[in-house]
Design an enzyme around this catalytic site. Structure first.
Site, short mmCIF file in Angstrom:
data_model
loop_
_atom_site.label_atom_id
_atom_site.label_comp_id
_atom_site.label_asym_id
_atom_site.label_seq_id
_atom_site.Cartn_x
_atom_site.Cartn_y
_atom_site.Cartn_z
N ARG A 4 0.82 -1.20 0.00
CA ARG A 4 0.00 0.00 0.00
C ARG A 4 0.86 1.26 0.00
NH1 ARG A 4 -5.39 -1.00 0.75
NH2 ARG A 4 -5.89 -3.09 1.47
N ARG A 64 -22.95 -3.99 1.24
CA ARG A 64 -21.81 -3.47 1.99
C ARG A 64 -22.04 -2.02 2.37
NH1 ARG A 64 -16.00 -5.31 -0.37
NH2 ARG A 64 -15.50 -3.31 0.57
#
Length: 210
Positions: free
Chosen positions: A110, A151
């Protein structure tokens, strides 16, 4: 001050001795990298690891480390790179014991420091596959997914925040591996099969020994 997590002493000798190929998989939410990873696993027999899934599994396990991770996340702090790396190492060692032929490390790194630490402690990645999709396409795909996913983070405001976070944190990673000649930028706007054909063309160059 954020809670700390006790680190384990991990013997990486079996993993280093196996010397199997490792690929980093990078792409924004909705870029289709999960679908492509499934197809890569089916064709090449690689082990697919997601750092996010490993974190979630550790939290669910009820282990002392899982409780420490929960405390960190609840405090709003980021889980230290070293702890994420420990979880990845442990998962890789388990897979090597079962005869893994190599790894797809999904959603990783990341940030540049995370990739550098991984490569210095374990081994260098063969390639970094970057599934490149226009932000407008990602928003459309995620909103479409929201209709069925249920979600909580699939709404327009959260989607835009997630995309902004992805772009700002991942751009340096893409540039770093591009400068090292390891980045494969894949236009992931087309059909699943068209995208996979490009993936295969690139993986075949470096997986002839698998």
């Amino acid at each position: 001050m954020a809670p700390t997590v006790e680190r384990k002493n991990i013997n990486l000798a079996p993993l280093k001795a196996a010397n199997v190929p490792i690929f980093f998989i990078v792409g924004g939410p909705g870029s289709g990298k999960g679908t492509q990873c499934d197809k890569i696993v089916a064709k090449y027999g690689l082990t697919h690891l997601s750092s996010g899934d490993l974190l979630r599994d550790e939290v669910k396990s009820g282990s002392p480390r899982g409780a420490q991770l929960t405390a960190i996340m609840e405090s709003g702090a980021l889980v230290p790179l070293e702890v994420v790396l420990d979880l990845v190492k442990e998962a890789m060692l388990k897979a090597i014991e079962k005869g893994s032929k190599g790894f797809l490390i999904d959603g990783y790194p990341r940030e540049v420091a995370q990739g550098q630490q991984f490569e210095s402690e374990i081994q260098e990645a063969k390639l970094v596959l970057f599934f490149d999709v226009a932000e407008e396409t990602l928003v459309k795909r995620l909103l479409h997914r929201a209709q069925t996913s249920g979600r909580a983070d699939d709404n327009i405001d959260t989607i835009k925040k997630r995309l902004h976070t992805f772009v700002t944190s991942t751009a340096p990673v893409v540039d770093y591996y591009d400068s090292k000649g390891k980045l494969v930028r894949i236009n992931a706007e087309g059909s699943v099969d068209d995208i996979f054909a490009v993936v295969v063309a690139n993986l075949d160059k470096v997986t002839s020994k698998i």
